[in-house]
Design a protein around this motif. Structure first.
Motif, PDB file in Angstrom:
ATOM      1  N   ILE A 298       0.858  -1.195   0.000  1.00 30.68           N
ATOM      2  CA  ILE A 298       0.000   0.000   0.000  1.00 30.68           C
ATOM      3  C   ILE A 298       0.890   1.240   0.000  1.00 30.68           C
ATOM      4  O   ILE A 298       1.749   1.399   0.872  1.00 30.68           O
ATOM      5  N   THR A 299       0.686   2.121  -0.975  1.00 29.61           N
ATOM      6  CA  THR A 299       1.504   3.330  -1.094  1.00 29.61           C
ATOM      7  C   THR A 299       0.677   4.573  -0.793  1.00 29.61           C
ATOM      8  O   THR A 299      -0.554   4.520  -0.715  1.00 29.61           O
ATOM      9  N   ARG A 300       1.376   5.688  -0.679  1.00 31.87           N
ATOM     10  CA  ARG A 300       0.679   6.945  -0.403  1.00 31.87           C
ATOM     11  C   ARG A 300      -0.150   7.422  -1.583  1.00 31.87           C
ATOM     12  O   ARG A 300      -0.993   8.315  -1.439  1.00 31.87           O
ATOM     13  N   ALA A 301       0.069   6.836  -2.759  1.00 35.29           N
ATOM     14  CA  ALA A 301      -0.727   7.199  -3.935  1.00 35.29           C
ATOM     15  C   ALA A 301      -2.025   6.414  -4.007  1.00 35.29           C
ATOM     16  O   ALA A 301      -2.859   6.660  -4.885  1.00 35.29           O
ATOM     17  N   ASP A 302      -2.214   5.455  -3.073  1.00 35.88           N
ATOM     18  CA  ASP A 302      -3.383   4.582  -3.108  1.00 35.88           C
ATOM     19  C   ASP A 302      -4.511   5.119  -2.234  1.00 35.88           C
ATOM     20  O   ASP A 302      -4.365   6.123  -1.536  1.00 35.88           O
ATOM     21  N   ALA A 303      -5.625   4.417  -2.284  1.00 33.42           N
ATOM     22  CA  ALA A 303      -6.732   4.623  -1.354  1.00 33.42           C
ATOM     23  C   ALA A 303      -7.158   3.246  -0.868  1.00 33.42           C
ATOM     24  O   ALA A 303      -7.000   2.249  -1.579  1.00 33.42           O
ATOM     25  N   VAL A 304      -7.679   3.184   0.349  1.00 33.90           N
ATOM     26  CA  VAL A 304      -8.091   1.912   0.936  1.00 33.90           C
ATOM     27  C   VAL A 304      -9.613   1.860   0.995  1.00 33.90           C
ATOM     28  O   VAL A 304     -10.273   2.818   1.409  1.00 33.90           O
ATOM     29  N   LEU A 305     -10.168   0.718   0.550  1.00 36.90           N
ATOM     30  CA  LEU A 305     -11.599   0.444   0.682  1.00 36.90           C
ATOM     31  C   LEU A 305     -11.712  -0.748   1.624  1.00 36.90           C
ATOM     32  O   LEU A 305     -11.393  -1.882   1.255  1.00 36.90           O
ATOM     33  N   ALA A 306     -12.135  -0.491   2.863  1.00 37.22           N
ATOM     34  CA  ALA A 306     -12.150  -1.512   3.910  1.00 37.22           C
ATOM     35  C   ALA A 306     -13.574  -1.974   4.186  1.00 37.22           C
ATOM     36  O   ALA A 306     -14.486  -1.153   4.354  1.00 37.22           O
ATOM     37  N   LEU A 307     -13.745  -3.300   4.259  1.00 36.16           N
ATOM     38  CA  LEU A 307     -15.064  -3.889   4.470  1.00 36.16           C
ATOM     39  C   LEU A 307     -15.123  -4.590   5.821  1.00 36.16           C
ATOM     40  O   LEU A 307     -14.280  -5.426   6.143  1.00 36.16           O
ATOM     41  N   SER A 308     -16.118  -4.249   6.615  1.00 37.27           N
ATOM     42  CA  SER A 308     -16.344  -4.924   7.890  1.00 37.27           C
ATOM     43  C   SER A 308     -17.754  -4.617   8.351  1.00 37.27           C
ATOM     44  O   SER A 308     -18.086  -3.450   8.609  1.00 37.27           O
ATOM     45  N   ASN A 309     -18.593  -5.639   8.427  1.00 41.25           N
ATOM     46  CA  ASN A 309     -19.977  -5.399   8.825  1.00 41.25           C
ATOM     47  C   ASN A 309     -20.051  -4.876  10.257  1.00 41.25           C
ATOM     48  O   ASN A 309     -20.788  -3.937  10.551  1.00 41.25           O
TER      49      ASN A 309
ATOM     50  N   GLY B   5     -17.553  -3.453  11.907  1.00 41.90           N
ATOM     51  CA  GLY B   5     -16.726  -2.266  12.083  1.00 41.90           C
ATOM     52  C   GLY B   5     -15.697  -2.416  13.164  1.00 41.90           C
ATOM     53  O   GLY B   5     -14.990  -1.462  13.512  1.00 41.90           O
ATOM     54  N   GLU B   6     -15.583  -3.633  13.716  1.00 37.46           N
ATOM     55  CA  GLU B   6     -14.650  -3.872  14.828  1.00 37.46           C
ATOM     56  C   GLU B   6     -13.690  -5.024  14.542  1.00 37.46           C
ATOM     57  O   GLU B   6     -13.097  -5.586  15.463  1.00 37.46           O
ATOM     58  N   THR B   7     -13.530  -5.394  13.291  1.00 37.65           N
ATOM     59  CA  THR B   7     -12.656  -6.514  12.933  1.00 37.65           C
ATOM     60  C   THR B   7     -11.227  -6.221  13.384  1.00 37.65           C
ATOM     61  O   THR B   7     -10.583  -5.293  12.864  1.00 37.65           O
ATOM     62  N   PRO B   8     -10.696  -6.978  14.334  1.00 35.94           N
ATOM     63  CA  PRO B   8      -9.369  -6.644  14.885  1.00 35.94           C
ATOM     64  C   PRO B   8      -8.253  -6.720  13.849  1.00 35.94           C
ATOM     65  O   PRO B   8      -7.272  -5.973  13.934  1.00 35.94           O
ATOM     66  N   GLU B   9      -8.379  -7.634  12.888  1.00 39.04           N
ATOM     67  CA  GLU B   9      -7.310  -7.792  11.901  1.00 39.04           C
ATOM     68  C   GLU B   9      -7.131  -6.554  11.016  1.00 39.04           C
ATOM     69  O   GLU B   9      -6.106  -6.395  10.348  1.00 39.04           O
ATOM     70  N   LEU B  10      -8.150  -5.670  11.005  1.00 43.23           N
ATOM     71  CA  LEU B  10      -8.046  -4.452  10.188  1.00 43.23           C
ATOM     72  C   LEU B  10      -7.288  -3.332  10.891  1.00 43.23           C
ATOM     73  O   LEU B  10      -6.988  -2.303  10.279  1.00 43.23           O
ATOM     74  N   SER B  11      -6.974  -3.506  12.160  1.00 39.22           N
ATOM     75  CA  SER B  11      -6.412  -2.407  12.944  1.00 39.22           C
ATOM     76  C   SER B  11      -5.083  -1.906  12.390  1.00 39.22           C
ATOM     77  O   SER B  11      -4.832  -0.689  12.357  1.00 39.22           O
ATOM     78  N   ASP B  12      -4.218  -2.794  11.921  1.00 38.08           N
ATOM     79  CA  ASP B  12      -2.916  -2.357  11.420  1.00 38.08           C
ATOM     80  C   ASP B  12      -3.056  -1.586  10.108  1.00 38.08           C
ATOM     81  O   ASP B  12      -2.352  -0.587   9.887  1.00 38.08           O
ATOM     82  N   ILE B  13      -3.954  -2.044   9.222  1.00 39.39           N
ATOM     83  CA  ILE B  13      -4.185  -1.296   7.989  1.00 39.39           C
ATOM     84  C   ILE B  13      -4.786   0.066   8.302  1.00 39.39           C
ATOM     85  O   ILE B  13      -4.415   1.084   7.705  1.00 39.39           O
ATOM     86  N   LEU B  14      -5.711   0.096   9.258  1.00 40.03           N
ATOM     87  CA  LEU B  14      -6.339   1.364   9.653  1.00 40.03           C
ATOM     88  C   LEU B  14      -5.289   2.332  10.190  1.00 40.03           C
ATOM     89  O   LEU B  14      -5.242   3.508   9.792  1.00 40.03           O
ATOM     90  N   ALA B  15      -4.426   1.848  11.071  1.00 41.28           N
ATOM     91  CA  ALA B  15      -3.384   2.703  11.646  1.00 41.28           C
ATOM     92  C   ALA B  15      -2.403   3.166  10.571  1.00 41.28           C
ATOM     93  O   ALA B  15      -1.965   4.327  10.554  1.00 41.28           O
ATOM     94  N   TYR B  16      -2.063   2.275   9.655  1.00 40.40           N
ATOM     95  CA  TYR B  16      -1.128   2.603   8.577  1.00 40.40           C
ATOM     96  C   TYR B  16      -1.709   3.689   7.674  1.00 40.40           C
ATOM     97  O   TYR B  16      -1.016   4.651   7.299  1.00 40.40           O
ATOM     98  N   ALA B  17      -2.990   3.542   7.331  1.00 37.86           N
ATOM     99  CA  ALA B  17      -3.636   4.537   6.470  1.00 37.86           C
ATOM    100  C   ALA B  17      -3.681   5.900   7.159  1.00 37.86           C
ATOM    101  O   ALA B  17      -3.447   6.937   6.517  1.00 37.86           O
ATOM    102  N   ARG B  18      -3.958   5.915   8.461  1.00 37.83           N
ATOM    103  CA  ARG B  18      -4.022   7.199   9.181  1.00 37.83           C
ATOM    104  C   ARG B  18      -2.630   7.819   9.311  1.00 37.83           C
ATOM    105  O   ARG B  18      -2.448   9.034   9.207  1.00 37.83           O
ATOM    106  N   ARG B  19      -1.615   6.972   9.529  1.00 39.13           N
ATOM    107  CA  ARG B  19      -0.255   7.484   9.711  1.00 39.13           C
ATOM    108  C   ARG B  19       0.260   8.171   8.455  1.00 39.13           C
ATOM    109  O   ARG B  19       0.924   9.216   8.535  1.00 39.13           O
ATOM    110  N   PHE B  20      -0.046   7.615   7.282  1.00 33.93           N
ATOM    111  CA  PHE B  20       0.485   8.158   6.033  1.00 33.93           C
ATOM    112  C   PHE B  20      -0.551   8.912   5.205  1.00 33.93           C
ATOM    113  O   PHE B  20      -0.350   9.173   4.023  1.00 33.93           O
ATOM    114  N   ALA B  21      -1.636   9.291   5.847  1.00 34.59           N
ATOM    115  CA  ALA B  21      -2.684  10.096   5.210  1.00 34.59           C
ATOM    116  C   ALA B  21      -3.189   9.466   3.909  1.00 34.59           C
ATOM    117  O   ALA B  21      -3.405  10.145   2.904  1.00 34.59           O
TER     118      ALA B  21
END
Length: 333
Positions: free
Chosen positions: A102-113, A115-131
């Motif tokens: 995942i690069t800074r030129a990308d966008a993330v489309l995250a699916l979770s019914n 909204g609390e899927t623990p495995e998504l936490s690292d991707i969520l944090a990564y996306a927030r860290r690098f805007a």
């Protein structure tokens, strides 16, 4: 098996399977009602999500866990095949090095019914860290995923079609349909055309049906043509030499004004036929097609008119001819 046999089988099986059919209908009706609710609640959030996804210079990274992950793979494939470069990243693998995909030129489309899927936490944090722009598809507006996303597309509250209300059924159908809506809306916004589609789908029946007439037509000396004023004995020689079963007649400016077919010959069969002029026998204002038309359009025209060849014209002048055999060889028919 013919249709009568199928109908008899259904009549025989209906009483024994009435409960099965009723359950299947309940599932379909439950999911159909949820889809109608989803369509009704689309609002400005959908437009804002499209703004983010359309603006990326990289790819749309789709992610999700479990059944949402399976749906996510299909959404990524649909996006990629309709002009929006995309890939699927498994959230568990992302935590073990695949975040590098995942690069800074990308966008993330995250699916979770939930909204609390623990495995998504690292991707969520990564996306927030690098805007990195993050669009969430979730069933809970108050969930962690929705609260930290740039845009949250919240699914309507709807019961799962599973009789226990546990197995992801309605929720995954909603995610899949919303993914299709996103892909098609992006396609329309970008002006993605059938030609673009064929570039990404060169294989299989679909790719062949997106061929253009220009790619299959015969040109130059292969086109069976003669000027008006040609005697029928010469016209027959030209028809036979070209083997298309027809001959195009052109005026002094080179415009196609008529065709002679085998049917025209039969209708005008009489002792003096070979002494007549071609324009006396031809069918005027023949059906034609443009070089940039899809081969599938040419096939439809031939089927509807019950003809086997079409002259290809530009500005009224013949530039090619297409025979049904050309469509068969190309796998269009």
């Amino acid at each position: 098996m013919n249709r009568i046999a199928v109908a008899e089988d259904r009549a025989d099986l209906a009483p024994a399977h009435a409960a099965d059919i009723a359950e299947a209908r309940r599932v379909l009706e439950t999911e159909a009602a949820a889809l109608a609710a989803l369509a009704a609640r689309l609002d400005g959030a959908f437009g804002r999500a499209l703004d983010l996804l359309a603006a990326v210079t990289g790819r749309i990274v789709v992610t999700g866990m479990g059944k949402s992950g399976h749906v996510g793979r299909k959404i990524a494939a649909t996006l990629a095949s309709t002009g929006s470069p995309a890939l699927f990243v498994h959230p568990a693998e992302a935590s073990h090095g695949d975040l590098g995909m995942i690069t800074r030129a990308d966008a993330v489309l995250a699916l979770s019914n939930s909204g609390e899927t623990p495995e998504l936490s690292d991707i969520l944090a990564y996306a927030r860290r690098f805007a990195i722009p993050l669009v969430a598809v979730t069933g809970r507006a108050e969930g962690t995923l929705a609260r930290h996303a740039d845009v949250a597309l919240v699914l309507p509250a709807a019961p799962e079609a599973c009789p226990m209300g546990l197995a992801p059924t309605t929720s995954t159908t909603l995610m899949l349909a919303l993914g299709d809506a996103i892909a098609v809306a992006l396609l329309a916004r970008k002006g993605f055309t059938a030609t673009d589609f064929r570039v990404l789908h060169p294989g299989g029946k679909l790719g062949r049906r997106l061929l253009h007439v220009r790619e299959l037509m015969h040109t130059g000396a292969e086109i069976p043509l003669a000027p008006t004023g040609t005697r029928m004995d010469e016209a027959l020689v030209r028809m036979t030499a070209h083997r298309f079963g027809c001959l195009g007649l052109t005026d002094a400016e080179g415009r196609l004004v008529g065709v002679i077919t085998d049917g025209d010959l039969r209708r005008h069969m009489e002792p003096r036929l070979l002494e007549r002029r071609a324009e006396e026998v031809m069918t005027r204002n023949p059906r034609t097609i443009g070089a940039e038309a899809l081969a599938a359009e040419a096939l439809r025209e031939m089927n509807e008119r019950r003809i086997t060849a079409l002259f290809v014209v530009e500005a009224g002048r013949p530039v090619g001819i297409l025979h049904v055999h050309d469509l068969l060889r190309a796998g269009v028919a």
